[in-house]
Motif scaffolding. Sequence first.
Motif, PDB file in Angstrom:
ATOM      1  N   SER A  30      14.294   4.250  30.963  1.00  0.00           N
ATOM      2  CA  SER A  30      15.703   3.783  30.251  1.00  0.00           C
ATOM      3  C   SER A  30      16.206   5.033  29.558  1.00  0.00           C
ATOM      4  O   SER A  30      16.627   5.864  30.866  1.00  0.00           O
ATOM      5  N   LEU A  31      16.951   4.837  28.835  1.00  0.00           N
ATOM      6  CA  LEU A  31      18.103   5.480  28.518  1.00  0.00           C
ATOM      7  C   LEU A  31      17.838   6.656  28.114  1.00  0.00           C
ATOM      8  O   LEU A  31      18.308   7.680  27.951  1.00  0.00           O
ATOM      9  N   CYS A  32      16.790   7.257  27.813  1.00  0.00           N
ATOM     10  CA  CYS A  32      15.596   7.907  26.405  1.00  0.00           C
ATOM     11  C   CYS A  32      15.340   9.162  28.126  1.00  0.00           C
ATOM     12  O   CYS A  32      14.777   8.264  28.707  1.00  0.00           O
ATOM     13  N   ALA A  33      15.652   9.656  28.177  1.00  0.00           N
ATOM     14  CA  ALA A  33      15.434  10.494  29.409  1.00  0.00           C
ATOM     15  C   ALA A  33      14.007  10.661  29.611  1.00  0.00           C
ATOM     16  O   ALA A  33      13.442  11.642  29.419  1.00  0.00           O
ATOM     17  N   GLY A  34      13.839  11.345  31.010  1.00  0.00           N
ATOM     18  CA  GLY A  34      12.681  10.794  31.414  1.00  0.00           C
ATOM     19  C   GLY A  34      11.016   9.636  30.663  1.00  0.00           C
ATOM     20  O   GLY A  34      10.974  10.367  31.551  1.00  0.00           O
ATOM     21  N   TRP A  35      11.951   8.890  29.958  1.00  0.00           N
ATOM     22  CA  TRP A  35      11.244   8.100  29.813  1.00  0.00           C
ATOM     23  C   TRP A  35      11.464   6.278  30.523  1.00  0.00           C
ATOM     24  O   TRP A  35      12.376   6.447  30.684  1.00  0.00           O
ATOM     25  N   THR A  36       9.953   6.487  30.596  1.00  0.00           N
ATOM     26  CA  THR A  36       9.961   4.369  31.500  1.00  0.00           C
ATOM     27  C   THR A  36      10.026   3.157  30.302  1.00  0.00           C
ATOM     28  O   THR A  36      10.026   3.701  28.787  1.00  0.00           O
ATOM     29  N   ASP A 115      15.556   0.997  21.332  1.00  0.00           N
ATOM     30  CA  ASP A 115      16.638  -0.948  21.259  1.00  0.00           C
ATOM     31  C   ASP A 115      17.345  -0.974  22.541  1.00  0.00           C
ATOM     32  O   ASP A 115      17.643  -1.147  23.414  1.00  0.00           O
ATOM     33  N   LEU A 116      18.134   0.381  22.173  1.00  0.00           N
ATOM     34  CA  LEU A 116      19.052   0.559  23.240  1.00  0.00           C
ATOM     35  C   LEU A 116      19.160   0.830  24.563  1.00  0.00           C
ATOM     36  O   LEU A 116      19.305   0.357  25.163  1.00  0.00           O
ATOM     37  N   ASP A 117      17.728   1.661  23.949  1.00  0.00           N
ATOM     38  CA  ASP A 117      16.861   2.703  24.968  1.00  0.00           C
ATOM     39  C   ASP A 117      16.659   1.470  26.044  1.00  0.00           C
ATOM     40  O   ASP A 117      16.670   1.806  27.667  1.00  0.00           O
ATOM     41  N   ASP A 190      25.097   7.812  27.587  1.00  0.00           N
ATOM     42  CA  ASP A 190      25.554   6.711  28.217  1.00  0.00           C
ATOM     43  C   ASP A 190      26.576   6.042  27.125  1.00  0.00           C
ATOM     44  O   ASP A 190      26.774   6.551  26.656  1.00  0.00           O
ATOM     45  N   GLY A 191      27.605   5.395  27.863  1.00  0.00           N
ATOM     46  CA  GLY A 191      28.389   5.114  27.143  1.00  0.00           C
ATOM     47  C   GLY A 191      29.700   5.851  26.667  1.00  0.00           C
ATOM     48  O   GLY A 191      30.946   5.139  26.062  1.00  0.00           O
ATOM     49  N   TRP A 192      29.754   6.638  27.799  1.00  0.00           N
ATOM     50  CA  TRP A 192      30.746   7.128  27.485  1.00  0.00           C
ATOM     51  C   TRP A 192      32.328   7.130  27.998  1.00  0.00           C
ATOM     52  O   TRP A 192      33.327   6.653  27.690  1.00  0.00           O
ATOM     53  N   ASP A 193      32.172   6.112  28.926  1.00  0.00           N
ATOM     54  CA  ASP A 193      33.293   4.685  29.496  1.00  0.00           C
ATOM     55  C   ASP A 193      34.365   4.104  28.157  1.00  0.00           C
ATOM     56  O   ASP A 193      34.749   2.928  28.112  1.00  0.00           O
TER      57      ASP A 193
END
Length: 250
Positions: A30-36, A115-117, A190-193
């Motif tokens: 996921s986007l949450c570092a280290g978590w699926t 939810d976004l993650d 994420d989303g920096w671009d």
Amino acid sequence: MLVYDMVVRERRALAETLGRLTADELRQPSLCAGWTMHDIAAHLTTYLTFGQVKLYLGIMATAADIDRINVVLTRRAARRPTAELIDTLRRHADARTTIPRSGFDPVLTDAILHDLDIRRPLGIVREVAEEPRWVAFNHLARNPALGYAKGPRLGQLELTATDTGWRYGAGVPVRGTAEALLLAMSGRDDGWDELDGDGVPLLRERVRNRPQFHPVRRLAMAANVLINPPPADRRSRTATAPPRTPITPG
């Protein structure tokens, strides 16, 4: 709509999203570092039946290290099958446990971010009402609770959501969609671009090098929260996003 009602709605929506994932998707990061995705499901259940007293004890035992509390509880919950976790999330979507004296705003913010993650890495599209996103934006910008208070990350920056017109702060500009700003404000890489403005490099540097507080400082911050009178609306309140005033990036 009351913030508490938004929490219940978002939990049920998360359960539906997770319930549609395949076994392979649940193993994806996921986007949450280290978590699926499975770990996110586990985390979402950790406080539903946890109880306020246990949460206070956890804060004292870890010197108010909310990140550590989350890791320990999530690791324990992740031993359960995903289907069981999703069932727990559905059955206890109306749980009222909150971070001490912080109300439902951080609970809703957590649900919005997770939810976004899940959805962004998997390309899942979902229409999200503006009120919950507005609560999360305001919470992260103005008065983050324990676990979100990671130093003066937003100081000397002016944040502008180009799709809604929401603004916060004064200083070097950071512009982007409300979703991209939420990810940046919460420390997601994420989303920096999707952001522009002269303040983006500064915000990114602060996110990557967030301050690590000494245990004594963390306890002092927690004590400050606990000894001060709680806000009158800490349980819930009606929250309405301001009218949209989209802004052209540039």
